[in-house]
Write a protein that holds these residues in place. Structure first.
Motif, PDB file in Angstrom:
ATOM      1  N   PHE A 104       1.121  -1.161   0.266  1.00 50.53           N
ATOM      2  CA  PHE A 104      -0.058   0.013   0.452  1.00 50.53           C
ATOM      3  C   PHE A 104       1.440   1.097  -0.239  1.00 50.53           C
ATOM      4  CE2 PHE A 104      -1.584   3.196   3.016  1.00 50.53           C
ATOM      5  CZ  PHE A 104      -2.871   3.639   2.212  1.00 50.53           C
ATOM      6  N   LEU A 115      -0.207   4.973   7.181  1.00 51.21           N
ATOM      7  CA  LEU A 115      -1.390   6.354   7.020  1.00 51.21           C
ATOM      8  C   LEU A 115      -0.765   7.618   7.240  1.00 51.21           C
ATOM      9  CD1 LEU A 115      -4.788   5.146   9.476  1.00 51.21           C
ATOM     10  CD2 LEU A 115      -4.339   5.177   6.714  1.00 51.21           C
ATOM     11  N   PHE A 160       1.135   7.980   3.677  1.00 44.91           N
ATOM     12  CA  PHE A 160       0.439   8.101   2.970  1.00 44.91           C
ATOM     13  C   PHE A 160       0.510   9.135   3.402  1.00 44.91           C
ATOM     14  CE2 PHE A 160      -4.000   8.672   1.530  1.00 44.91           C
ATOM     15  CZ  PHE A 160      -3.902   8.453   0.077  1.00 44.91           C
ATOM     16  N   MET A 218       3.182  14.859  -2.643  1.00 45.27           N
ATOM     17  CA  MET A 218       3.117  14.894  -3.984  1.00 45.27           C
ATOM     18  C   MET A 218       2.412  16.667  -4.126  1.00 45.27           C
ATOM     19  SD  MET A 218       1.775  10.920  -5.042  1.00 45.27           S
ATOM     20  CE  MET A 218       1.145  11.605  -6.165  1.00 45.27           C
ATOM     21  N   MET A 268      -4.025   6.253  -7.286  1.00 49.51           N
ATOM     22  CA  MET A 268      -3.766   7.352  -6.674  1.00 49.51           C
ATOM     23  C   MET A 268      -5.365   7.023  -5.672  1.00 49.51           C
ATOM     24  SD  MET A 268      -1.489   9.281  -4.607  1.00 49.51           S
ATOM     25  CE  MET A 268      -1.506   9.813  -2.808  1.00 49.51           C
ATOM     26  N   ARG A 324      -5.516   4.120  -3.345  1.00 54.71           N
ATOM     27  CA  ARG A 324      -4.856   4.163  -2.978  1.00 54.71           C
ATOM     28  C   ARG A 324      -5.088   4.998  -1.351  1.00 54.71           C
ATOM     29  NH1 ARG A 324       0.454   2.790  -2.870  1.00 54.71           N
ATOM     30  NH2 ARG A 324       0.616   1.746  -5.168  1.00 54.71           N
ATOM     31  N   THR A 325      -6.346   6.041  -1.795  1.00 57.74           N
ATOM     32  CA  THR A 325      -7.157   7.115  -1.233  1.00 57.74           C
ATOM     33  C   THR A 325      -8.140   5.985  -0.141  1.00 57.74           C
ATOM     34  OG1 THR A 325      -6.030   8.705  -2.767  1.00 57.74           O
ATOM     35  CG2 THR A 325      -7.860   9.322  -1.046  1.00 57.74           C
ATOM     36  N   ILE A 354      -8.059   3.184   0.020  1.00 57.67           N
ATOM     37  CA  ILE A 354      -7.488   1.666   1.253  1.00 57.67           C
ATOM     38  C   ILE A 354      -7.242   3.368   2.268  1.00 57.67           C
ATOM     39  CG2 ILE A 354      -6.337   0.613   1.699  1.00 57.67           C
ATOM     40  CD1 ILE A 354      -5.461  -0.088  -1.589  1.00 57.67           C
ATOM     41  N   ALA A 355      -6.815   4.501   2.317  1.00 55.15           N
ATOM     42  CA  ALA A 355      -6.777   5.069   2.999  1.00 55.15           C
ATOM     43  C   ALA A 355      -7.803   4.841   3.587  1.00 55.15           C
ATOM     44  CB  ALA A 355      -5.849   6.432   2.935  1.00 55.15           C
TER      45      ALA A 355
END
Lengths: 239, 129
Positions: free
Chosen positions: A22, A69, A72, A79, B1, B4-5, B7-8
């Motif tokens: 992930f 998290l 992330f 980014m 992305m 992933r968002t 999942i987050a």
């Protein structure tokens, strides 16, 4: 207790594995400082509930998920915002410029002359004279721009017109045709079989076969030397 | 992305869910256990000469604990949970042998333990530090 440990280890392994997936693909050497820190902590956190059966598994999993998290969010911020990127990742630092070594930059990086030379040698430059610029990247790797007389000669320097390269595509891997690639190259299995028959080979005899968009097929048999076959395939621009 | 968002977000919601469950449900169980222990403590003190009358209360408390213990294994250190189980077993044997001194010591220890564990589960500065 043994079975408990086995199952707990498998669960923790799967959780860490999935969370690292992930977090994204990055090689260890390419990690940013914050990624390196998170990876180290996760590695440590994962081992505690794995061996300590009195601890609930969730006590190990929650911190790992939380760190993923955090990772992330930091990645997302770096980014989206240049300022955040600078804050989180730092910025590349020029350690060698046309005037020579920038000692102040080296000090800022906690590097000494030997570290710099070691990195330069790793990049293939053994003499400072050959280097115009050397930049320490945020992930800790050194990139070098050589002075023109020491730069590798390329077609552009030599004013030679060369044909554009193409990405060879794998057709056979370990004796099996790679279906996805056959579809991508619009090649059918008979085309491969006909070409390998010319070499008196079967599919099972081949470790690896690739083709480029000029129709040149490179075949590595399991025994014996590699073979190159010119085919009538013209896949220009198909991939 | 986007994947992933999502999942987050799922992970974030799961964390909040677990945290909330822990704060509400587990805290409720421990608080109830603490209250029942306090009642038992009073009963033991009141029936110094004939402890056998508190047997039912102990059984009641033990029944309550047995019912919720398994769920708490998900959140609590397993050694801490077995402390309560051991304490209840000891208490039961002291009561059946009418041993007041040991019974009151054990019930006090149990009360102290349940009291200590309520704030441990909570979200407060003391725990963060």
């Amino acid at each position: 207790m043994t079975f408990t440990l086995i199952i707990r280890s498998i669960i923790i392994y799967l959780v860490v594995f999935l969370l690292l997936r992930f977090m994204g693909k990055r090689q260890l050497g390419e990690m940013q400082p914050f990624e390196f820190v998170i990876t180290l902590i996760i590695a440590d956190l994962a081992t505690i509930p794995m061996a300590e059966t009195a601890l609930p598994l969730i006590h190990g999993i929650i911190p790992i998920i939380t760190l993923s998290l955090v990772h992330f969010i930091l990645t997302f911020l770096s980014m989206k915002s240049v300022k955040m990127r600078k804050l989180i990742n730092g910025k590349p630092i020029i350690v060698i410029n046309p005037n020579g070594i920038d000692y102040k930059s080296l000090e800022r990086l906690n590097m000494n002359f030997n570290d710099l030379m070691e990195n330069l040698r790793g990049c293939g430059y053994f003499n400072l004279e050959e280097v115009l610029y050397a930049i320490m990247q945020t992930n800790g790797t050194l990139t070098v721009l050589p002075r023109a007389p020491f730069a590798p000669l390329n077609a552009n320097n030599a004013k030679i017109i060369v044909e554009e390269n193409s990405l060879p595509i794998i057709l056979i891997s370990e004796g099996k045709p790679v279906k996805e690639n056959l579809e991508l190259a619009q090649i059918d299995a008979n085309f491969i079989l006909n070409n390998i028959k010319k070499l008196h080979l079967n599919l099972n005899d081949i470790v690896y076969a690739v083709i480029n968009n000029k129709g040149c097929m490179y075949i590595q048999p399991k025994s014996g030397s590699y073979k190159v076959v010119e085919t009538n395939y013209n896949g220009d621009g198909k991939w | 992305m986007v994947k992933r968002t999502i999942i987050a977000l799922v992970l974030f919601i799961s964390l909040i869910g677990i945290g909330t469950y822990e704060m509400i449900a587990v805290n409720k169980i421990i608080t109830r256990l603490d209250n029942k222990t306090a009642e038992l403590q009073t009963l033991v003190k009141e029936n110094e000469n004939n402890l056998t009358v508190v047997t039912d209360s102990i059984d009641n408390l033990k029944g309550y604990w047995d019912k919720h213990e398994y769920g708490l294994y998900l959140m609590f250190n397993h050694k801490d949970l077995s402390t309560v189980t051991d304490s209840l077993s000891k208490l039961k044997s002291y009561v059946s042998s009418n041993d007041y001194d040991d019974a009151i010591t054990e019930v006090n220890l149990l009360k102290e333990y349940t009291e200590k564990n309520i704030p441990i589960m909570g979200f407060n500065l003391q725990n963060i530090l």
